[in-house]
Design an enzyme around this catalytic site. Sequence first.
Site, PDB file in Angstrom:
ATOM      1  N   GLY A 120     -25.249  13.125-105.695  1.00  0.00           N
ATOM      2  CA  GLY A 120     -26.513  13.348-104.984  1.00  0.00           C
ATOM      3  C   GLY A 120     -26.918  14.814-105.076  1.00  0.00           C
ATOM      4  O   GLY A 120     -28.050  15.146-105.427  1.00  0.00           O
ATOM      5  N   HIS A 121     -25.969  15.690-104.785  1.00  0.00           N
ATOM      6  CA  HIS A 121     -26.248  17.133-104.913  1.00  0.00           C
ATOM      7  C   HIS A 121     -26.627  17.464-106.355  1.00  0.00           C
ATOM      8  O   HIS A 121     -27.564  18.232-106.610  1.00  0.00           O
ATOM      9  CB  HIS A 121     -25.000  17.959-104.566  1.00  0.00           C
ATOM     10  N   GLN A 130     -24.913  24.934 -87.281  1.00  0.00           N
ATOM     11  CA  GLN A 130     -25.579  23.632 -87.204  1.00  0.00           C
ATOM     12  C   GLN A 130     -24.663  22.515 -86.762  1.00  0.00           C
ATOM     13  O   GLN A 130     -25.073  21.366 -86.674  1.00  0.00           O
ATOM     14  CB  GLN A 130     -26.251  23.286 -88.528  1.00  0.00           C
ATOM     15  N   SER A 147     -22.476  10.991 -99.694  1.00  0.00           N
ATOM     16  CA  SER A 147     -22.413  12.013 -98.650  1.00  0.00           C
ATOM     17  C   SER A 147     -21.044  12.675 -98.718  1.00  0.00           C
ATOM     18  O   SER A 147     -20.038  12.008 -99.012  1.00  0.00           O
ATOM     19  CB  SER A 147     -22.590  11.357 -97.271  1.00  0.00           C
TER      20      SER A 147
HETATM   21  P1  AMP Z   1     -25.506  18.893 -97.712  1.00  0.00           P
HETATM   22  O1  AMP Z   1     -24.478  19.527 -98.602  1.00  0.00           O
HETATM   23  O2  AMP Z   1     -25.062  17.631 -97.097  1.00  0.00           O
HETATM   24  O3  AMP Z   1     -26.092  19.876 -96.736  1.00  0.00           O
HETATM   25  O4  AMP Z   1     -26.704  18.474 -98.673  1.00  0.00           O
HETATM   26  C1  AMP Z   1     -27.335  19.408 -99.502  1.00  0.00           C
HETATM   27  C2  AMP Z   1     -28.591  18.782-100.062  1.00  0.00           C
HETATM   28  O5  AMP Z   1     -28.246  17.622-100.827  1.00  0.00           O
HETATM   29  C3  AMP Z   1     -29.549  18.307 -98.962  1.00  0.00           C
HETATM   30  O6  AMP Z   1     -30.878  18.600 -99.342  1.00  0.00           O
HETATM   31  C4  AMP Z   1     -29.276  16.834 -98.924  1.00  0.00           C
HETATM   32  O7  AMP Z   1     -30.356  16.064 -98.430  1.00  0.00           O
HETATM   33  C5  AMP Z   1     -29.009  16.526-100.377  1.00  0.00           C
HETATM   34  N1  AMP Z   1     -28.250  15.265-100.487  1.00  0.00           N
HETATM   35  C6  AMP Z   1     -27.162  14.923 -99.754  1.00  0.00           C
HETATM   36  N2  AMP Z   1     -26.780  13.674-100.064  1.00  0.00           N
HETATM   37  C7  AMP Z   1     -27.638  13.223-101.012  1.00  0.00           C
HETATM   38  C8  AMP Z   1     -27.779  11.977-101.721  1.00  0.00           C
HETATM   39  N3  AMP Z   1     -26.959  10.953-101.515  1.00  0.00           N
HETATM   40  N4  AMP Z   1     -28.779  11.875-102.620  1.00  0.00           N
HETATM   41  C9  AMP Z   1     -29.637  12.919-102.837  1.00  0.00           C
HETATM   42  N5  AMP Z   1     -29.566  14.107-102.186  1.00  0.00           N
HETATM   43  C10 AMP Z   1     -28.576  14.262-101.293  1.00  0.00           C
END
Ligand code: AMP
Length: 298
Positions: A51-52, A76, A204
Amino acid sequence: MNSIYERVSDINRTKMIIFKTASDLGHQLDKYRQKGQAIGFAPTMGALHDGHLSLLKTSKSQNQVTLCSIFVNPAQFNDPKDFKKYPSTLEQDIYKLETGGCDLLFLPPVEEIYPDGVTEKKHYDLGYLDTMLEGKFRPGHFQGVCMAVERLLEIVLPDNLYLGQKDFQQCMVIKRLIQLMGKENKIHTNICPILREQDGLAMSSRNMRLIGEQRAKAAALYETLNFLKQNLNKGSLSDLKKEATTLLQEKNFKPDYVEIANAKTLRPINEWDSRTNIVGLVAAYIGDVRLIDNMILN
Ligand code: AMP
């Protein structure tokens, strides 16, 4: 200068420069700006998954330079245990970013983001976004997000910012933050689609914490959103929300909320006119792991 070092990937020979200080990063970014090169930025908290990496890929296709950051933002986490347990896989993250063609990685220590310490000095006027859904169940969460993201945006000043729809409400909060910063004409926000595992579970970093049966059951979040989508009818939505909540509970989830909201404003919708764009949003615990997901329903 020991705060900047280069790593060369064995696989595709891309070079990624890692920065630990705002000033070193700022100097490097100025060089690109002087050449008129567009800068894309994807902030993350690490423990990277596909996702990232999809944010990185989209940024690469739209900018000359792509920067990712990894910063686990203490401000946060409303629950200190959650902060402590947040997964960290830095070596793998660096490898993934390098092989994904990331140009720059910002890896700031806490002092770079909070030179005066992690204190809540500033209040961001986020309106009802601050007190509903995630804001309600994680008090102070979005204020903490804004503290870190504002500082990151001030340091990076990207042309394009890449965020994931996975954090639907956070996208709205960050857009609001950019407005509050008066930068809506400078920083263009791009919302990227949710990447899912084969069974539908939204990718996630927290999924790493699911153990044994929990992982198999976790797809129930996605099934619940599909249930909302498939059973959506004009008129009252309250029975549908209740049934969806029961579905989750039957799979051993403890839901914080199952909500249907206006996709533009995020105001909850109880009576649907069949035209308004709506989004289903869920947040629930499986064991002590809290997961969130969402889906546009029409
Ligand atoms: P995080 O590391 O959880 O703070 O996420 C960093 C970025 O990656 C944020 O903009 C999230 O929305 C995005 N993100 C997290 N999980 C996914 C996913 N499954 N698909 C697409 N983007 C994601």
